[in-house]
Design an enzyme around this catalytic site. Structure first.
Site, PDB file in Angstrom:
ATOM      1  N   GLY A   1       0.917  -1.172   0.030  1.00 33.80           N
ATOM      2  CA  GLY A   1       0.018   0.042   0.037  1.00 33.80           C
ATOM      3  C   GLY A   1       0.919   1.384   0.059  1.00 33.80           C
TER       4      GLY A   1
ATOM      5  N   SER B   1      -0.569  -7.481  -1.177  1.00 35.12           N
ATOM      6  CA  SER B   1       0.925  -7.520  -0.811  1.00 35.12           C
ATOM      7  C   SER B   1       1.341  -8.877  -1.354  1.00 35.12           C
ATOM      8  CB  SER B   1       1.111  -7.652   0.754  1.00 35.12           C
ATOM      9  OG  SER B   1       0.165  -8.689   1.106  1.00 35.12           O
TER      10      SER B   1
ATOM     11  N   SER C   1      -4.327  -0.766   3.485  1.00 39.78           N
ATOM     12  CA  SER C   1      -4.197  -0.632   2.170  1.00 39.78           C
ATOM     13  C   SER C   1      -3.436  -1.576   1.474  1.00 39.78           C
ATOM     14  CB  SER C   1      -3.660   1.013   1.683  1.00 39.78           C
ATOM     15  OG  SER C   1      -2.654   1.078   2.352  1.00 39.78           O
ATOM     16  N   CYS C   2      -2.403  -2.023   2.006  1.00 40.47           N
ATOM     17  CA  CYS C   2      -1.703  -3.024   1.702  1.00 40.47           C
ATOM     18  C   CYS C   2      -2.399  -4.290   1.000  1.00 40.47           C
ATOM     19  CB  CYS C   2      -0.547  -3.611   2.451  1.00 40.47           C
ATOM     20  SG  CYS C   2       0.475  -2.139   2.945  1.00 40.47           S
ATOM     21  N   PHE C   3      -3.852  -4.527   1.969  1.00 41.83           N
ATOM     22  CA  PHE C   3      -4.465  -5.778   1.647  1.00 41.83           C
ATOM     23  C   PHE C   3      -5.720  -5.447   0.899  1.00 41.83           C
ATOM     24  CE2 PHE C   3      -1.572  -6.360   5.517  1.00 41.83           C
ATOM     25  CZ  PHE C   3      -0.988  -7.287   5.123  1.00 41.83           C
TER      26      PHE C   3
END
Length: 513
Positions: A173, A428, A449-451
Site C-alpha cells: 500500500g 501484498s 491499504s496493503c491488503f
C-alpha cells in the site's frame, strides 16, 4: 516327472482395486499440497479463473494457454490433480466422473500486461529488497536523489517505502501511495515540465520546459519512474496525451494529433487541409505562437521557405511543419524520458502496445462503483444484504469523481484502477479483492491499504451523545443508527477519514450546536 510349481495369476479385480487405491492416495496427497499452497503466489505470468461451473483453472499468459493443473505444484516437481474432472453421484462404484470443458485463452489488454510483466522479470531481476526512505515534505526531491543514483537492476528489487517520522510496514500500500505521490509532482506547474490540455485532464510536454534548469534530468527521472511502474506493476498519476505515447513508440505524428495540443490550431489547420483551393488565402510558412513568457510572437517554420507562400502544391509540407513545430519540438525531452524508460522496458517490449493501450496501462481506467461492488468480499457477519453494507454502497454511488478517488486512495493506497477493473486489484501477495470487514472498536476510520481491506463499524440501534473532538461541542445524533464514532462538525470536516465518517453516519454534513 518332477513337481512343477505354478503361479496363480493375480485377480484382475484385485489389481484394479489396488490401482484405484494408489490413485486415490496420490490424489489425496496432491489435494493436501494444493490446499497448503492456496495462499502462495502463482508464478509470474499466471492467473487463476473459474469456469461457469465454478471449477478453478489456470491461465498462462506467457504461452497463451489454459490448464486445470496448478503450476505451483509443477514448481515442486509434482503432477497436480486435473481439477477439470468433477464427480457426480455419492461416490464409490455408483459415482461417475465427467470432464468440465477447459475455457480457451483470451488475449486482451490485461493479458498483454501480464505477459509483459513476466517478460520484464525474465529480462532482468535482482534479488533482495530496496528500502526508499523519504520525507512527505520533500518526497519528490528525496526520491529523485535516491533513484537517479542507482542502476536499473538494483531498482528491480522488491521496494519497501518508509515515510520518515511515521510508523508502518510496507506490504504494498505504501509503495502504491509513493508512486502516485511522486509522479503527481511531475505535473506541478512550478516545475514547468508539463502543460494541461485546455478542456481535458491530459498533459503534454511543455515546449518551454528549459525554463527549469533541471528539466532534462527530471525528464530522465520520469522515464525511470515509468519503467519502475511497468516493472513493479504500479500505476502512474496523471494521463499523458496520445502524441506523448506515440513519441515514446517512435510513431509518426499526424495532423489529427494537434487536437491534443490546441483544438483551435487543429481546427484552423484542418480547414487548410480540407480546402480545395488555398492559393488566394495569403498564407506564409509561419505561425502565431507564444514565447516562454506568454507573449504573442510570429514563428518562422523553416528558414528556407520563409518568403514562400503556402499554395495548393506545398500545403502538405506546410502542415507537416506545423505539426513538427507544435508537437515534434520536444524531441530532446522525449529522448530523456525514453532513456530512463528503456532501462527497464526495451522498445521491442513497448512496441507491443498501441498509444491508446499505453494510456490505459500507465494511467489506469476510470473507477466504476458497480464494478467495485461486484468484486468486493465481506468478512463475517457482513453480507451484501446487511444494512450497514447497503448504506455504504448507497453513499459511495452518490460520490463525485474527486471524493471517490479520495476514498479509493484511503482504502487501497491508490486512486487508480488497474487494467481489467477491480477484479485485478493487487495486494501484498498478488491479486487481492477489496474486502469490507467489521471494525472491532470505535474511533477514527482506518484501512489496511496493503491488503485492500476496510474495517467498517456496524450500525447500532440506540441514540447517543457525542462530542466533536476538535472543539468539544456537544453533538446528538438521533438517526436510525448511531455509530460509536466521534463525530466531526461541519467546520472541521476535511480529508479521507471524514469522507469515510460521512459514509458511516449516512449524513452529508454534521453541525455543532
Amino acid at each position: 516327472m518332477g513337481n512343477r510349481s505354478t503361479r496363480t495369476p493375480p485377480s484382475t479385480a484385485t489389481t484394479t482395486t489396488s490401482f484405484r487405491e494408489d490413485s486415490s492416495v496420490q490424489e489425496a496427497i496432491t489435494a493436501a499440497l494444493e490446499a497448503s499452497l492456496v495462499d502462495a503466489p502463482l508464478p509470474l505470468g499466471w492467473d487463476t479463473a473459474t469456469t461457469s461451473k465454478g471449477v478453478t483453472y489456470y491461465v498462462n499468459h506467457t504461452t497463451r494457454t489454459t490448464t486445470f493443473l496448478d503450476p505451483r505444484l509443477a514448481q515442486l516437481g509434482l503432477t497436480g490433480v486435473d481439477s477439470g474432472t468433477s464427480t457426480s453421484g455419492r461416490g464409490g462404484r455408483g459415482s461417475r466422473k465427467r470432464k468440465v470443458k477447459l475455457p480457451k485463452y483470451k488475449d486482451n489488454l490485461y493479458a498483454k500486461v501480464r505477459r509483459l510483466l513476466a517478460d520484464l522479470h525474465a529480462y532482468q531481476s535482482d534479488k533482495g529488497s530496496l528500502e526508499i526512505a523519504v520525507s512527505r515534505a520533500s518526497m519528490f526531491e528525496d526520491s529523485y536523489e535516491f533513484i537517479i543514483n542507482l542502476d536499473a537492476l538494483t531498482l528491480t528489487r522488491r521496494l519497501f517505502i518508509r515515510f520518515k517520522g511515521e510508523e508502518g510496514l510496507d506490504y504494498g500500500g505504501m509503495s502504491r501511495e509513493w508512486f502516485l505521490s511522486v509522479t503527481k509532482e511531475f505535473f506541478s506547474p512550478e516545475r514547468h515540465l508539463f502543460v494541461k490540455h485546455q478542456k481535458g485532464y491530459n498533459y503534454r510536454i511543455n515546449r518551454h520546459s528549459e525554463t527549469n534548469p533541471h528539466h532534462t534530468d527530471y525528464f530522465h527521472f520520469l522515464g525511470l519512474m515509468l519503467g519502475m511502474a511497468f516493472y513493479h506493476g504500479k500505476l502512474f498519476s496523471g494521463h499523458f496525451s496520445i502524441p506523448f505515447y506515440k513519441m515514446l513508440l517512435k510513431q509518426d505524428l499526424v495532423l489529427e494529433d494537434l487536437k491534443y495540443y490546441d483544438e483551435g490550431i487543429y481546427s484552423s489547420m484542418k480547414k487548410v487541409k480540407d480546402a480545395d483551393d488555398i492559393d488566394s488565402w495569403d498564407l506564409s510558412f509561419s505561425v502565431t505562437d507564444l514565447d516562454e513568457e506568454g507573449n504573442i510572437i510570429a514563428r518562422i517554420l523553416h528558414p528556407y521557405v520563409e518568403d514562400t507562400p503556402v499554395t495548393n502544391d506545398n500545403k502538405a509540407e506546410f502542415l507537416d511543419l506545423v505539426v513538427e513545430h507544435y508537437l515534434g519540438s520536444v524531441s530532446k525531452q522525449v529522448d530523456a524520458i525514453r532513456s530512463g524508460l528503456n532501462a527497464f522496458v526495451p522498445n521491442s517490449f513497448l512496441s507491443r502496445f498501441t498509444p491508446e493501450e499505453l494510456e490505459q496501462v500507465i494511467g489506469g481506467v476510470t473507477p466504476d462503483v458497480s464494478d467495485l461492488r461486484e468484486h468486493t468480499e465481506y468478512g463475517e457477519p457482513f453480507t451484501e444484504s446487511t444494512l450497514t453494507i447497503k448504506y455504504f454502497w448507497e453513499v459511495l454511488a452518490g460520490m463525485n469523481a474527486k471524493d471517490l478517488k479520495e476514498f479509493l486512495k484511503f482504502v487501497t493506497g491508490t486512486e487508480k484502477v488497474p487494467i481489467g477493473g477491480f477484479a485485478h486489484l493487487v495486494g501484498s501477495n498478488g491479486p487481492q479483492m477489496f474486502t469490507i470487514v467489521p471494525k472491532k472498536s470505535s474511533g477514527l476510520p482506518t484501512s489496511h491499504s496493503c491488503f485492500n481491506r476496510y474495517p467498517l463499524l456496524s450500525l447500532a440501534l440506540s441514540p447517543s451523545l457525542e462530542f466533536c473532538p476538535p472543539c468539544h461541542h456537544q453533538f446528538s445524533h438521533q438517526a436510525l443508527a448511531t455509530l460509536k464514532l466521534p463525530p466531526i462538525c461541519s467546520s472541521h470536516q476535511s480529508g479521507a477519514p471524514n469522507l469515510l465518517r460521512q459514509i458511516l453516519l449516512k449524513e452529508s454534513s454534521l453541525d455543532c450546536y
